[in-house]
Design an enzyme around this catalytic site. Sequence first.
Site, short mmCIF file in Angstrom:
data_model
loop_
_atom_site.label_atom_id
_atom_site.label_comp_id
_atom_site.label_asym_id
_atom_site.label_seq_id
_atom_site.Cartn_x
_atom_site.Cartn_y
_atom_site.Cartn_z
N ASP A 127 0.74 3.81 -3.21
CA ASP A 127 0.34 5.21 -3.05
C ASP A 127 1.30 6.13 -3.79
O ASP A 127 0.89 7.07 -4.48
CB ASP A 127 0.30 5.57 -1.56
N GLU A 157 -4.49 0.53 -3.48
CA GLU A 157 -3.12 1.04 -3.50
C GLU A 157 -2.12 -0.12 -3.44
O GLU A 157 -1.09 -0.10 -4.12
CB GLU A 157 -2.90 2.00 -2.33
N GLU A 182 0.84 -1.21 0.00
CA GLU A 182 0.00 0.00 0.00
C GLU A 182 0.88 1.26 0.00
O GLU A 182 0.61 2.22 -0.73
CB GLU A 182 -0.90 -0.01 1.23
#
Length: 251
Positions: free
Chosen positions: A72, A144, A68
């Site tokens: 991102d 993400e 994640e």
Amino acid sequence: MKPARPKRTRLRAAAKANVPGLADAQVKAIQERIGHHFKDRSLLVQAFTHPSAVAAADSVRLSNQRLEFLGDRVLNLLIAERLIERRKTESEGELAPRLNRFVKKGACAEAFRHFGLQEHIILSDGEVASGGRDRESTLGDACEALIGAIYQDGGLSAARKFVEAGWTHQFSSAPAETRDPKTLLQEWAQGQGLPLPKYNVIERSGPDHEPVYEIEVQVPPHGAAKAKGSSKRDAERNAAALLLDSLTGTP
């Protein structure tokens, strides 16, 4: 009677049994929907593994939190790249709110729903019972993480194809003028000859993998507003929108 296995072997077997996994049919369905076939299947499994599904000691190794974090950053790069290519006459100040709109948690959750992947997230029974499979922060985090996994497995071009497909509807429905509430509130305060808005964290609650922030924004002496969000940025934007609405009637 077979001799008992050594303790170390038993521990290894128990640990292996606790590793989350996806059935072959699930892997096939996910890959067909996203248009990417993984060379390293473990990356796909990790992207779909919510921290609640593994022991705390194994969270860094097995859950989707690290992917994640990577995803991102990749998403921000790809959206910024797209904006630079397609908004050639806009300044940094005009591009920034557009970027924020497409990379916020809600936008990621919408993209994840677009692919219909909610049913495949690996969650604890408690998370499922509490509605975790439909929770915006859970879906946004998984999206993400999936971007991060695709990037590691297939590179930037593969991640770009995923984002272009997942965000198609959001790209086409984006208003011509996308203004961030924090920017609008700041402009309003400056227009009134007032100090810039002040943001303060009132409370942080929830587990580490799913925090909730409560932020208060103030524009003395004209008032204040509080709002919550899954990140400080989202909470600040929500609070700014509420205060702006109360001051001008235009959120």
